[in-house]
Each structure stands twice: as structure tokens, then as C-alpha cells.
Design a protein around this motif. Sequence first.
Motif, PDB file in Angstrom:
ATOM      1  N   THR A 236       0.830  -1.193   0.000  1.00 42.05           N
ATOM      2  CA  THR A 236       0.000   0.000   0.000  1.00 42.05           C
ATOM      3  C   THR A 236       0.867   1.247   0.000  1.00 42.05           C
ATOM      4  OG1 THR A 236      -1.797   1.168   1.149  1.00 42.05           O
ATOM      5  CG2 THR A 236      -0.136   0.112   2.512  1.00 42.05           C
ATOM      6  N   ASP A 238      -0.555   3.895   1.498  1.00 39.41           N
ATOM      7  CA  ASP A 238      -1.165   4.571   2.633  1.00 39.41           C
ATOM      8  C   ASP A 238      -0.233   4.481   3.842  1.00 39.41           C
ATOM      9  OD1 ASP A 238      -2.653   5.488   4.756  1.00 39.41           O
ATOM     10  OD2 ASP A 238      -4.443   4.335   4.288  1.00 39.41           O
ATOM     11  N   LYS A 244      -6.478   0.537   2.306  1.00 39.68           N
ATOM     12  CA  LYS A 244      -6.646  -0.556   1.356  1.00 39.68           C
ATOM     13  C   LYS A 244      -5.292  -1.037   0.841  1.00 39.68           C
ATOM     14  CE  LYS A 244      -8.991  -1.802  -2.972  1.00 39.68           C
ATOM     15  NZ  LYS A 244      -9.868  -1.318  -4.065  1.00 39.68           N
ATOM     16  N   PHE A 245      -5.144  -2.350   0.749  1.00 41.48           N
ATOM     17  CA  PHE A 245      -3.915  -2.965   0.268  1.00 41.48           C
ATOM     18  C   PHE A 245      -4.170  -3.650  -1.071  1.00 41.48           C
ATOM     19  CE2 PHE A 245      -2.500  -2.104   4.409  1.00 41.48           C
ATOM     20  CZ  PHE A 245      -1.131  -2.332   4.499  1.00 41.48           C
TER      21      PHE A 245
END
Length: 409
Positions: A236, A238, A244-245
Motif C-alpha cells: 500500500t 497509505d 486498502k492494500f
Amino acid sequence: MGKRDWKRGAALLFAALIMAPSIGCAGSPGESAPAGSSAAESSSPFPVEPVRTAEESAQRINNRADGAIKTPATEKATIYQPDGDWSYSHGAAIAWFKGKFYVMFTNGRANEDDCGQRVMYAVSEDGLNWDTPRPLADTQMGEHSELVLQASGFWVNGDTMVAYYNSSEYPEESLRGENLRPEKDVSRLNFQNHALTTTDGVHWTDAGSVTYRRGFFMPTHTGRLIVPGPPSFPYTEDPSGLGKFSISVLNMSNVNARGANILTESCMYQTDDEIIHMMFRTDTGFMWASESYDNGKTWTEPFPTQFTNDNSKFWFGTLPDGRFYCVSNPIMDSGRTPLILSLSDDGENFSDQYLLRNEPYQQQYPGMYKSGIYGYPHALVQGDYLYVVYSKHKEAIEVTRVALSELAG
């Protein structure tokens, strides 16, 4: 190197280590400055064009020592000592957050991955003096029995630290009683991955379930987070570690044909050419490696390296001076002892080696799958030291620290 030559060399190395002088202790711990957690932005384009095949690259990775194994001054501290009620401990991870060290580990009553297993954590201001461990995720009931909880590491993102653990349970028909795991491994049910967040290291908030399986986050040069597998590698952009991956999947179709019955528990490092090297535990006496040329989106098939390993988990990282390190049990059939730090300038030749621990430890309590002394090391560079946390016979949790000045080569 042939298998016979490797075993002979390993035996000589092990004998030399046993005869090595006792490891000394450094002075009192000093004040440590917080390590930066942001990753440098890579200037190299992806995908990278490799100069050799993945198989050729894997064969170049080795831990052949270029001289005597060094014995640096180290300090150690016990974080958890087993008792008769909770005598299984394993899978420790260490983090630095807002001026303090944190260690989490899996903790069970007697057997590895038994019903009622929980996750504990402890806190220290200097990495050597630890408070009494307490439950981070305590024993929980499932559908048929108490759940099996396993520690999955920390992630620090600015003012927030995330602690991960997973839960599962055994099929009811496989249990040997209300809360007693089966004698042999069986597929577990109801796997869930959980996240807890904190902004002060004291109060924890349930962040809910996350989408990836167990594994410690490892950042790339661009800051992408990858969860080592196999067979899949979630990743990810993030930085929170809670979003979310995406998933990449490793091609393992030829692993058995190449001689490995087990390929598991990987850890990675990224060299200056931006290639990511994912290293795997196997049952062949050597680590295996897969490469990614696109920052973790896709991976080559895994191939054997010349880096020896005692069928045990290990940890790779990078020192502040740019050298790559591996903390592992490199002597096959040694009972996961000694614990060795191997350094490399180029990510291929881990030839500069240091003895971290080789003291004997006698298992104190019976239990399933508790063999091996120095198990599953995890490491952290903080201030002027490298900190390594590990289990001892899957009972005690201990930390060793070594000053970076001791690793000058």
C-alpha cells in the motif's frame, strides 16, 4: 559450495563460536534521539532493468565470513520470564514511539498456538529496563473454544502507533478437550487480522479488522509498505497502515522441484539499484530469494541463495551508514544457536559477522514445538544502538543491544 563442504564449514564455525570468549557489556545507556520514520523518495524509474537473472542474483547472496567472527560488547535484558501458568512466548517485535521502546509478543499457557493464546506488550525508556508485560489483546472466546491470538508487529506513523495481531481457532472436532489444541497442525478457521491504535502508548483504540494476513510491515525507498509473505505480498501507499492494500502473488510452482519442501516467513531489503530482495526461510539449509523490479508489484520465482540458515525466521535491515544487516541463526542443525549479525556493503556478501548471543538456555517447562534457543529475531536501529529482540526456547523474551560503534568492521 557443495552441501558436504557447507556442513563441514558450518561445523567448524559452530565449534569456533562455542569456544569464543564471553561477550562483554557496554556502559550505561545514554539518551537516544528518535529515529526518522519517513522514507526517502526514490529517483530511479520502475521497472528496474536487472543486470542478471533472478537465479544468478540469488546465487550471489552469501554469508561466507571474510575472517574471524567478531565478539562485540553487548548488553542484554529479560523482558519476560516464563512461569507455570504462561510458559510459552514467541514472535516478539520491537518499536520506538514518542521517546519509548515497545515490545509485543505472543504468549500462551504451555503449547505453541494453543487455545487461549494472547498478545502481551512491555514498555521501556532505555531499552534495557522494562516494565511488567501486560495484555495488549487478552484471551478471547471463539465459536468452539478460546481463540489463538498471534502478535503481528507495530507500525509507527507520525503521532500514531498501530499494533497488529491475528486471531483464529481450530475445528471443534480436532480439539483434545475444551481448550487444548490438536497434536498435529490442522487448518484453522475464522482467521481475522486486527489493528489497535494509540497516540500515547497507554490508551489503545480498536481500529477494526484489516485485509492482509500476518506479517511485519517493511517500507521501500519510496515509502510503499509491503507485508512479507508468501504466497502473497500485500502492499500500500497509505502511510497509516490501515487503508486498502493491493496484493501481489508469488509463483511457487517450481519450489518443490528445486528441492524445498518449505518456503515461508520472508523478510526483505532493497539495494541501491532499487531491486527488492525477498529472502525466505526454507528446509534446505539455505535461504531462498525472490526479486521485485517494480517496487513490490510483481516478484520473480524464488531461487536458492548461498546464505545458510537453521530453518528459522530471520530479520534484514539497513544501518544508518548504508550497510545491510541480517540477524539470524546461520548454523544448520544447531538448535537455533548462536545468534549472529551479518553485515554487507553490497547486499550480496554478508561476510562481516558478529556474535550476539551463544549462551545456553535450558527449557524450563514442557510444551509443543518449543525447540530452538534464539528464536525469530526482530531488530530496530535507534540512536547509537541496534536492538534485537527474540525468544529463548519459546519461553523467555530477551533483548540485546549493540552499539553501532562496535560494528565498524
